[in-house]
Design a protein around this motif. Structure first.
Motif, short mmCIF file in Angstrom:
data_model
loop_
_atom_site.label_atom_id
_atom_site.label_comp_id
_atom_site.label_asym_id
_atom_site.label_seq_id
_atom_site.Cartn_x
_atom_site.Cartn_y
_atom_site.Cartn_z
N LEU A 100 13.99 2.94 56.95
CA LEU A 100 12.75 3.28 57.64
C LEU A 100 13.03 3.68 59.08
N THR A 133 4.18 7.65 46.12
CA THR A 133 3.68 6.47 46.84
C THR A 133 2.52 6.84 47.74
N GLU A 162 -8.76 -0.63 43.86
CA GLU A 162 -8.13 -1.53 42.90
C GLU A 162 -6.63 -1.38 43.02
N GLY A 163 -6.05 -2.12 43.96
CA GLY A 163 -4.62 -1.97 44.24
C GLY A 163 -3.76 -2.15 43.01
N ILE A 164 -4.17 -3.10 42.17
CA ILE A 164 -3.35 -3.39 40.99
C ILE A 164 -3.30 -2.19 40.06
N PHE A 174 -1.46 0.97 42.12
CA PHE A 174 -0.01 0.83 42.29
C PHE A 174 0.70 0.38 41.03
N LEU A 213 8.56 -0.64 48.51
CA LEU A 213 7.33 -0.23 49.19
C LEU A 213 6.15 -0.22 48.21
N ALA A 214 6.39 0.30 47.00
CA ALA A 214 5.32 0.31 46.00
C ALA A 214 4.92 -1.11 45.64
N TYR A 254 2.83 -2.49 48.57
CA TYR A 254 1.47 -1.96 48.53
C TYR A 254 0.70 -2.57 47.36
N PHE A 255 1.39 -2.79 46.25
CA PHE A 255 0.76 -3.38 45.06
C PHE A 255 0.10 -4.70 45.43
N PHE A 266 -2.64 -4.22 48.58
CA PHE A 266 -3.94 -3.67 48.18
C PHE A 266 -4.52 -4.38 46.97
N GLY A 267 -3.65 -5.02 46.20
CA GLY A 267 -4.13 -5.57 44.94
C GLY A 267 -4.66 -6.99 45.03
N GLY A 297 -8.36 -7.68 45.87
CA GLY A 297 -9.21 -7.39 44.71
C GLY A 297 -9.28 -8.57 43.75
N LEU A 298 -8.20 -9.34 43.69
CA LEU A 298 -8.19 -10.48 42.78
C LEU A 298 -8.77 -11.71 43.45
N LEU A 317 10.01 -2.77 56.24
CA LEU A 317 8.85 -2.15 55.61
C LEU A 317 7.56 -2.90 55.94
N LEU A 329 4.85 -1.49 58.03
CA LEU A 329 3.87 -0.56 57.50
C LEU A 329 2.60 -1.25 57.04
#
Lengths: 242, 223, 222
Positions: free
Chosen positions: B69, B173, B185-187, B190, C70-71, C74-75, C78-79, C82-83, C164, C167
C-alpha cells in the motif's frame, strides 16, 4: 604441451600447491596419485582454470593460462575434462550432452555434430543409449558418456579427476578400458587416480603428490618397484596391500 | 429486504465483470513484466558479484520490508512531484511490477543456486561462455525449483491487485466498494467479490501444489 | 531532491508517527495472538482424521488463501454492521487480520508438525500416550523450534498487512503518513517516513529471526 613453472596456490591460509614444476609432453600419459588433500585434484583443475593460481606460470600448448588476458574459451576448447561425479546434464539426452559444446562453441552444424557424437558413443560402447537420459544409465555408462562428451570437442588434452572413484567396483573396468584405448591412440592424458593397474599398463610417468608438493616423478616400473622417497614408499604400501 | 438486495446485486453483476476484467488486465501485465525483469535480475543476482548483490539486496529488502500500500502511494503521489505524471492504471502496473520483480528475483536466484556446482564446472570446461552456460545448462534445470514458488507468487500478486483500488482503479474490489454504498449488505457484496477472486486464484493455488508434488517425485524417480 | 526534503515538518509530526507506530505495534501483537489461536485450532482440526472436523478447517484455510485481505477486510467492515454486530474499526481490523494470518499460521504449524520424523510419533503412540499427551510432550515442543522463524516471517507479513487498516480509518502508521500527505501536502515526507518506520520494524524482526535460527543450529550441534 603442459608446463607448470614454480606454481603456487593458496586456499586462504592453506598452501595447496607448493612450487610445482611439471612438464607433460604431447601424447604422454601422466598419472597423479597421492593421499587426499595432497592437491592433486587442484593441480589438474588449474590446467583449464577451474582454479586459478596465485604465483608462477602455467602454459598449455604455449598459451599462458595464468594470464588474465588469455581467452579461456580457446584453452578450454582444447581440453576435455572428466569429473569424478560425471556431471552430465540431467535435462538432456546422452547425445545432446555430447553435441552441446561442439555446436555452441565450435559452431559445428548440428547434423555434423550428431554424426561425430554417435561415432564417439560407439567408441565408448554406448551408442544404443544415445536417446536415453543420464538418470536411466548406470554409473559406468554415465562416465563413459562423460568421456565421449569430453572427446566431442576433439581436444588435444584429456584430463581425468578420479574418474572411477565414484563407481561401484564392477563398473570400474568398463571405464578404464575406454581410457586405456584412448591412451593407446596417442591422446595426451593426465589422470588423477588410485588405479595403479592403469598406470602400469599405459602410463608414461607416475607423479606422487603429498601436502601440496610433487614428491616423486618416475616411469611406472621405476616408480612401483624402485621408488626413491620414503613418503612414496609409505603411500604405496598403504594402497597396494588390498 | 434480502430479496431486493439480491435482485440489485444481480443487476450490478455486469459491473463486477467489468471490474474483474480490469483485475485480469492489471494482473496479466504486471505478472508478465515482473517475470521478465525478475528472471533477468535473478540470473544476475545468482552470480554473487559483490557490488551488484549489495544493490539488489537493498532493493529486495526495501520492497519486502514495506507494505505494498505504501509503495503504491509512493508511486502514485510522489512521482508527479518529480515531474512524472502517470495515470492510475500505469501507476498500478508499475508498482505491482516493481514489487513482483523483487520477489521473483529472489525465487529465480534461489532456484539457480540449488543447481550443483559440478554442472557449471562441466559447462565451463567444455568452453561454453557464461550466457551459454546459463541458457543451455543452468536455467533449464533451475526451472524445476523455481516454478512452484513462482506460481505461488503469481497468486499473491493477483490478490494484491485489490490494493490498487485505493488509487481509484475500478477493479473488482473497487466495484464492490461502490456497490456496497448502494446495497448496504456487505456480506452479499463482498461475498461475491470473494467468490470472483476465488475463481481466479484457487485453480492457481491448486496448480502450484500440484507442481510441487509432480516435480519432487520426478527428482527421486528414475535410476 | 533531498535538499527540499522538509525534515523540520517530519520532526514536528513525529508525535503523530509515533502514535501511529504504537497503534500498529499493539494491533499486530493482538492480531498475532489471535492468529496463533486460529492457526493452532484450525491446524489441529485439519490434522484430525475425521472429515466432519477437518473439512471446515480446510475450507477456511483455502478461502482465506484464495481471496485478498482487503476484500476480507471490507467484508467484515461493511458486513458486520448489517448483522447487528457493532465493532469499532480497530476491532474489525484486528479480527480480519487474525482470521487472515490464522490461515497462513495453520499451514506453517502443519509444515512444522509434518517435519517431525514419523518414527517418534509411532514410538509415542506405542507407549500409550493419548492424542493430547502426544501433542503436548512430543509434537508441539519440536514443531515450535522449527516454526518460530516462519512465525516471525508471518509477523513481518502481519505488520505489512496492518497498513490496509488505514483504509478503514484506523489510525496506524500508514494513516499517519497519509494524513501528512493530505493535510500538509507533503506526500514525499509523509510516505518516505512511513516507509522508513516499516523498514526499521522489518530489520528488527529479520534480525530476531536470524538470531533464533543460529540458536537452533547451536542446539542441534550438541
Amino acid at each position: 604441451m603442459i608446463t607448470f613453472k614454480k606454481v603456487n596456490k593458496w586456499f586462504g591460509p592453506l598452501h595447496v600447491l607448493q612450487d610445482i614444476n611439471l612438464d607433460i609432453e604431447k601424447s604422454e600419459v601422466a598419472v597423479i596419485c597421492g593421499p587426499s588433500g595432497s592437491g592433486k585434484s587442484t593441480l589438474i583443475r588449474c590446467i583449464n582454470r577451474l582454479e586459478s593460481i596465485q604465483s608462477g606460470e602455467l602454459y598449455v600448448d604455449g598459451i599462458p593460462v595464468h594470464d588474465k588476458k588469455t581467452n579461456l574459451i580457446d584453452v578450454r576448447a582444447e581440453i576435455g575434462f572428466v569429473f569424478q561425479q560425471f556431471n552430465l546434464y540431467p535435462h538432456m539426452t546422452v547425445l545432446e550432452n555430447v553435441t552441446l559444446a561442439p555446436v555452441k562453441v565450435r559452431k559445428m552444424k548440428p547434423e555434423h555434430a550428431k554424426q561425430i557424437g554417435i561415432e564417439l558413443l560407439e567408441k565408448v560402447g554406448i551408442h544404443e543409449k544415445a536417446d536415453s537420459y543420464p538418470a536411466q544409465l548406470s554409473g559406468g555408462q554415465q562416465q563413459r558418456v562423460a568421456i565421449a562428451r569430453g572427446l566431442a570437442m576433439q581436444p588435444k588434452i584429456m584430463l581425468f579427476d578420479e574418474p572411477t572413484s565414484a563407481l561401484d567396483p564392477e563398473m570400474i573396468n568398463e571405464v578404464l578400458e575406454v581410457m586405456i584405448q584412448l591412451a593407446k591412440d596417442g591422446m595426451t592424458m593426465i589422470v588423477v587416480t588410485h588405479e595403479m593397474g592403469f598406470a602400469r599398463e599405459v602410463g608414461h610417468k607416475v607423479i606422487f603428490m603429498d601436502e601440496g608438493q610433487i614428491v616423486e616423478t618416475a616411469p611406472p616400473d621405476d616408480f612401483f618397484d624402485h621408488c626413491k622417497q620414503e613418503r612414496t614408499r609409505l603411500f604405496l604400501s598403504k594402497i597396494l596391500t588390498h | 429486504m434480502w430479496g431486493i438486495y439480491l435482485h440489485n446485486l444481480l443487476d450490478s453483476f455486469p459491473f463486477f465483470l467489468k471490474g474483474l476484467w480490469v483485475t485480469i488486465q492489471i494482473s496479466a501485465l504486471s505478472l508478465f513484466m515482473s517475470t521478465v525483469c525478475g528472471f533477468f535480475l535473478g540470473i544476475i543476482r545468482s552470480t554473487r558479484t559483490r557490488s551488484i548483490n549489495i544493490v539488489l539486496a537493498a532493493y529486495v529488502d526495501i520492497i519486502r520490508g514495506t507494505p505494498f500500500l505504501v509503495q503504491i502511494f509512493i508511486v502514485f503521489f510522489i512521482l508527479p512531484e518529480w515531474g512524472i505524471q502517470l495515470d492510475a492504471f500505469t501507476s498500478a502496473v508499475l508498482s505491482l511490477t516493481i514489487y513482483g520483480t523483487a520477489y521473483i528475483c529472489e525465487i529465480v536466484s534461489g532456484g539457480i543456486q540449488t543447481i550443483p556446482r559440478g554442472q557449471t564446472e562441466a559447462a565451463v570446461s567444455s568452453g561454453l561462455t557464461w550466457p551459454q552456460q546459463m541458457r543451455y545448462v543452468i536455467v533449464p534445470q533451475a526451472l524445476r525449483p523455481i516454478l512452484p514458488p513462482l506460481v505461488g507468487q503469481y497468486v499473491l500478486m493477483i490478490k494484491d491487485t485489490a490494493v490498487v483500488s485505493v488509487i481509484g482503479l475500478t477493479d473488482v474490489t473497487r466495484v464492490g466498494w461502490f456497490t456496497v454504498q448502494r446495497i448496504p449488505e456487505g456480506i452479499l457484496v463482498f461475498g461475491l467479490v470473494g467468490i470472483l477472486y476465488f475463481l481466479i486464484c484457487y485453480p492457481l493455488v491448486w496448480f502450484s501444489n500440484r507442481l510441487e508434488t509432480m516435480l519432487s517425485t520426478e527428482k527421486s524417480g528414475l535410476g | 531532491m533531498l535538499k527540499t526534503f522538509n525534515f523540520r515538518v517530519i520532526f514536528e509530526m513525529m508525535p503523530q508517527f509515533l502514535h501511529g507506530l504504537g497503534n500498529t505495534a499493539w494491533i499486530c501483537l493482538v492480531a498475532l495472538i489471535g492468529a496463533l489461536l486460529m492457526g493452532i485450532i484450525s491446524c489441529v482440526m485439519r490434522l484430525s482424521g475425521k472429515r466432519l472436523i477437518s473439512f471446515p478447517a480446510v475450507a477456511y484455510i483455502e478461502m482465506i488463501r484464495s481471496t485478498p485481505l482487503l476484500a476480507q477486510l471490507y467484508f467484515f467492515y461493511f458486513g458486520l454492521p448489517g448483522l447487528g454486530i457493532p465493532l469499532t474499526e480497530t476491532q474489525t481490523g484486528i479480527m480480519a487480520l487474525s482470521l487472515n494470518s490464522g490461515a497462513y499460521t495453520a499451514e506453517i504449524i502443519r509444515a512444522g508438525i509434518v517435519s517431525i520424523p514419523k518414527g517418534q510419533l509411532e514410538a509415542a503412540t506405542a507407549s500409550g500416550l493419548s492424542l493430547f499427551q502426544r501433542l503436548r510432550y512430543i509434537i508441539l515442543p519440536q514443531a515450535i523450534g522449527v516454526t518460530i522463524p516462519a512465525l516471525l516471517g508471518q509477523m513481518i507479513v502481519l505488520v505489512k498487512d496492518s497498513a490496509l487498516l488505514a483504509l478503514i480509518s484506523v489510525f496506524e502508521l500508514t494513516r499517519a503518513g497519509q494524513l501528512m500527505a493530505s493535510e500538509r501536502f507533503m506526500p514525499a515526507e509523509g510516505f518516505f517516513t512511513t516507509a522508513a518506520f516499516y523498514l526499521v520494524i522489518y530489520f528488527v524482526l529479520k534480525f530476531l529471526s536470524q538470531q533464533w535460527q543460529k540458536r537452533l543450529i547451536f542446539q542441534q550441534d550438541r
